[in-house]
Design a protein around this motif. Structure first.
Motif: not given
Length: 159
Positions: A9-10, A13, A138-139, A142-143, A145, A147
């Motif tokens: 998952p990391a 994206p 991943q953290e 998520d912080r 990136h 889209k």
């Protein structure tokens, strides 16, 4: 080479960004095939590079590749590829005579780069990094990136 690993998952994206990068390659080639005014293609590349590609490169260089050692051969290769693509972007805006060849080279080299990251680098990272490192990555992703969203009117690649 064995069966590909499921993408952590990391990295998902970043793989999604790569999908849009491959669309950029397709759009460049479509514009060239249609023999369109290269200024239209160059304007789109300028937009896409500044809004999406360079921020993607910076996210990878500042936050992702650092999980690999400085002397990691995959890291060295991918950083060299980023530098090469940046040089091609610079050339595109200097060169006036062989712009079609440069556009095709940029498209081909960007495609090869994306395939390298997807097929080799990300697989390498998933094998080499520990799960806690991937979760830390991943953290960060998520912080930070964002889209990819297209905000471009001239769809020269459309029929």
């Amino acid at each position: 080479m064995g069966k590909p690993l499921k993408r952590h998952p990391a990295l998902v994206p970043l793989s999604q960004d790569h999908h849009f990068g491959l669309l950029l390659v397709w759009k460049i080639r479509k514009g060239l095939k249609k023999e369109l005014d290269t200024d239209r293609i160059l304007k789109y590349i300028d937009y896409y590079y500044s809004e999406h590609l360079e921020p993607h490169f910076q996210l990878e260089e500042r936050h992702i590749f650092s999980f690999l050692g400085r002397n990691d051969l995959m890291r060295k290769e991918v950083e060299k590829q980023h530098a090469h693509l940046r040089e091609l972007i610079e050339e595109l805006y200097k060169e006036q005579e062989e712009v079609n060849e440069l556009l095709e080279k940029f498209a081909g080299d960007l495609e090869a780069h994306i395939r390298f990251e997807e097929r080799k680098l990300f697989q390498h990272m998933q094998v080499e990094l520990k799960e806690d490192e991937l979760l830390e990555m991943q953290e960060i992703v998520d912080r930070i990136h964002e889209k990819t969203t297209e905000k471009w009117q001239d769809q020269f690649w459309a029929n």
